[in-house]
Design a protein around this motif. Structure first.
Motif: not given
Length: 283
Positions: A1-13, A26-33, A75-79
């Motif tokens: 299970m992978g995780v995709v996080v979209a962000t814009r100008d909110r470093r603290r959050e 800890p085992d989920s690959p995380v991608t920040v866009v 990952a085949p599934y993305i949160a």
């Protein structure tokens, strides 16, 4: 299970979200866009979270930024997460088990809990009702809507449906994707035991801007997928509202400018999906 996080100008959050994801999943690959942030977000993530992959977009793509994250995450599934949301412990494992057990399941809509008090989001009750009680071949009630920051998708289904619309930019992108998945024969269901947490950032776009996009996109989605009569009625409703509301005037002007592209992308939904949408509208 992978995780995709979209962000814009909110470093603290974003930092808070990444810390929680690293601790609880800890085992989920995380991608920040990074949606063309102006605060050095991409460099910050690379320096502080070296295990997180970063996709830095040259311009703000709105909700469609998540498409780049799905393309980059293997990952085949993305949160999906926003920079002010994250997933409760055990939730991604429960979603993955549901996908494994149901090959035509394309999307899981989670329950969302808001703020430090973890109060249930009102959408939870709507999702729990769904289109009908859970059929025997699905782990939860079928739905035709979801919150993007509380959704898990099957990569194959998401990409087949084209991901989130670049035309809409922001608001109603979930409704369009849910309809497109259903049109392709993919199921979407609500799993109450899959939990997303949301701590809404105080740094949010102006409400007038959001209302303008909401009104434009409500009509655009009709032109993209619904019968012509429904699209004309929605456009007439917006034109009447434009006489008294500044946001509606802006939305109507935007709609006229975007209508040629919408007509090029227009694709009528199958009758069964249109009937499900009408059922929801009658409610």
């Amino acid at each position: 299970m992978g995780v995709v996080v979209a962000t814009r100008d909110r470093r603290r959050e974003l930092a808070r979200t990444l810390l929680r994801l690293g601790r609880d999943h800890p085992d989920s690959p995380v991608t920040v866009v990074d949606n063309a942030s102006r605060d050095g977000t991409a460099a910050f993530v690379r320096a502080e979270f070296p295990r997180v992959s970063v996709v830095a977009l040259p311009r703000n793509r709105g909700a469609a930024a998540r498409n780049a994250g799905v393309a980059a995450n293997p990952a085949p599934y993305i949160a999906f997460c926003d920079d002010d949301s994250w997933w409760a412990p055990g939730s991604l494992q429960r979603a993955a088990a549901a996908f494994d057990a149901h090959p035509r399941l394309g999307l899981v809509a989670a329950s969302t809990f808001v703020g430090s008090s973890a109060r249930p989001d009102p959408i939870n009750a709507e999702l729990a009702t769904g289109l009908a009680p859970a059929p025997p071949d699905l782990p939860g009630p079928r739905v035709l809507g979801f919150l993007a920051c509380a959704a898990v998708v099957r990569r194959e289904a998401f990409r087949a449906a084209g991901g989130f619309s670049r035309l809409l930019f922001f608001t109603h992108e979930e409704a369009l994707l849910a309809a497109d998945l259903a049109a392709l024969g993919w199921d979407a269901c609500h799993l109450a035991q899959v939990h997303a947490r949301h701590a809404p950032s105080p740094d949010r776009p102006p409400s007038a801007w959001r209302r303008r996009l909401d009104m434009r996109n409500r009509a655009l989605v009709c032109w993209l997928r619904r019968p012509a009569g429904r699209a004309l009625a929605e456009t007439w409703h917006l034109a009447r509202a434009a006489r008294r509301m500044p946001e509606a005037r802006g939305a109507f002007a935007d709609l006229l400018g975007d209508l040629p592209r919408a007509l090029v992308q227009r694709r009528r939904l199958p009758r069964r999906v249109e009937e499900d949408l009408r059922l929801l509208e009658r409610r």
